[in-house]
Design an enzyme around this catalytic site. Structure first.
Site, PDB file in Angstrom:
ATOM      1  N   GLY A   1       0.773  -1.240   0.000  1.00 18.89           N
ATOM      2  CA  GLY A   1       0.000   0.000   0.000  1.00 18.89           C
ATOM      3  C   GLY A   1       0.805   1.292   0.000  1.00 18.89           C
ATOM      4  O   GLY A   1       0.387   2.298  -0.572  1.00 18.89           O
TER       5      GLY A   1
ATOM      6  N   GLU B   1       4.308   4.162   6.012  1.00 23.27           N
ATOM      7  CA  GLU B   1       3.065   3.364   6.028  1.00 23.27           C
ATOM      8  C   GLU B   1       2.008   4.102   5.227  1.00 23.27           C
ATOM      9  O   GLU B   1       1.962   5.336   5.264  1.00 23.27           O
ATOM     10  CB  GLU B   1       2.560   3.300   7.476  1.00 23.27           C
ATOM     11  N   ASP B   2       1.127   3.394   4.555  1.00 23.11           N
ATOM     12  CA  ASP B   2       0.010   4.079   3.895  1.00 23.11           C
ATOM     13  C   ASP B   2      -1.082   4.409   4.902  1.00 23.11           C
ATOM     14  O   ASP B   2      -1.636   5.493   4.886  1.00 23.11           O
ATOM     15  CB  ASP B   2      -0.559   3.266   2.721  1.00 23.11           C
TER      16      ASP B   2
ATOM     17  N   ASP C   1      -4.315   1.841  11.192  1.00 18.07           N
ATOM     18  CA  ASP C   1      -5.714   1.649  11.580  1.00 18.07           C
ATOM     19  C   ASP C   1      -5.749   1.219  13.048  1.00 18.07           C
ATOM     20  O   ASP C   1      -5.819   2.051  13.937  1.00 18.07           O
ATOM     21  CB  ASP C   1      -6.314   0.607  10.632  1.00 18.07           C
TER      22      ASP C   1
ATOM     23  N   LYS D   1      -6.132   6.508  11.160  1.00 16.89           N
ATOM     24  CA  LYS D   1      -7.562   6.449  11.496  1.00 16.89           C
ATOM     25  C   LYS D   1      -7.800   6.867  12.930  1.00 16.89           C
ATOM     26  O   LYS D   1      -7.063   6.479  13.834  1.00 16.89           O
ATOM     27  CB  LYS D   1      -8.076   5.030  11.296  1.00 16.89           C
TER      28      LYS D   1
ATOM     29  N   VAL E   1     -11.534   3.028   3.523  1.00 15.40           N
ATOM     30  CA  VAL E   1     -11.146   3.930   2.435  1.00 15.40           C
ATOM     31  C   VAL E   1     -10.221   3.225   1.447  1.00 15.40           C
ATOM     32  O   VAL E   1      -9.500   2.292   1.796  1.00 15.40           O
ATOM     33  CB  VAL E   1     -10.452   5.216   2.949  1.00 15.40           C
TER      34      VAL E   1
ATOM     35  N   ASP F   1      -6.232  -0.453  -0.942  1.00 13.26           N
ATOM     36  CA  ASP F   1      -7.042  -1.328  -1.800  1.00 13.26           C
ATOM     37  C   ASP F   1      -8.272  -1.897  -1.112  1.00 13.26           C
ATOM     38  O   ASP F   1      -8.400  -1.889   0.111  1.00 13.26           O
ATOM     39  CB  ASP F   1      -6.190  -2.512  -2.261  1.00 13.26           C
TER      40      ASP F   1
ATOM     41  N   ARG G   1      -6.122   0.740  -5.922  1.00 12.64           N
ATOM     42  CA  ARG G   1      -4.857   1.308  -5.446  1.00 12.64           C
ATOM     43  C   ARG G   1      -4.394   2.475  -6.309  1.00 12.64           C
ATOM     44  O   ARG G   1      -3.672   3.346  -5.845  1.00 12.64           O
ATOM     45  CB  ARG G   1      -3.748   0.242  -5.452  1.00 12.64           C
TER      46      ARG G   1
END
Ligand code: PRP
Length: 178
Positions: free
Chosen positions: A43, A98-99, A102, A130, A152, A158, A164
């Site tokens: 990601g 990091e993308d 969470d 998040k 999201v 993804d 993506r």
């Protein structure tokens, strides 16, 4: 499950502006250091590609891939390294990219793992973080955007490997929710 795109949470301009700010901050903080940027596959690739081009100091980059056992939309907390770094990181300055953070489980695992290799320094740059009730996350020095707790996609993120390549971040809706 059938899905479609909902509200755009972060648009292309907002992404570009924020990355310029983050790049300037990182360039300043690592001015005289030999920084190794570590991207978490898959990601973070899109974010990392833009971020490194906004950093003006010399850097190197490497990648790590982990699998977090779980369903398409939930992480379980059990993490396994699928592809390790190519570089040794002992005594090096590391920025983990990091993308999205969470639950923080993946990040917690990675930080613990990387710390055990004794880098000179270890910081995190996350594109999205998040916001969840009562959540305590590991320290994230560079955070792109805080977002509400929606599923999201886009800009690297993804759903079953799709979406993506969207140049923005959008909420994903499932037909059951409509
Ligand atoms: C996503 C994201 C983080 C992780 C965050 O990865 O890239 O690594 O989940 O979740 P957590 O904070 O709850 O642990 P994913 O497993 O979807 O893999 P991908 O990067 O290949 O999309």
């Amino acid at each position: 499950m059938k899905t479609n795109l909902g509200e755009v949470l972060v648009n292309e301009n907002q992404i570009k502006e924020r990355i310029d700010e983050l790049g300037a901050e990182i360039s300043k903080d690592y001015e005289d250091k030999n920084l190794l940027v570590v991207g978490l596959l898959r990601g973070a690739v899109v974010f990392l590609a833009d971020l490194v081009r906004s950093i003006s100091t010399p850097i190197e980059f490497d990648f790590i891939a982990v699998s977090s056992y779980g369903t398409a939309t939930k992480t379980s907390g059990v993490v396994r390294i699928l592809k390790d770094l190519d570089e040794e990181i002992e005594n090096r300055h590391i920025l983990l990219v990091e993308d999205m953070v969470d639950t923080g489980l993946t990040l917690n695992y990675l930080l613990k793992n990387l710390r055990s290799r004794r880098p000179e320094s270890l910081e995190v740059c996350a594109f999205l973080v998040k916001q969840r009730e009562g959540q305590t996350l590991p320290f994230i020095k560079y955070a792109g955007f805080m977002i509400p707790d929606h599923y999201v996609v886009g800009y690297g993120l993804d759903y079953s490997e799709k979406y993506r390549n969207l140049p923005y971040v959008s909420v994903l809706k499932s037909e059951q929710n409509e």
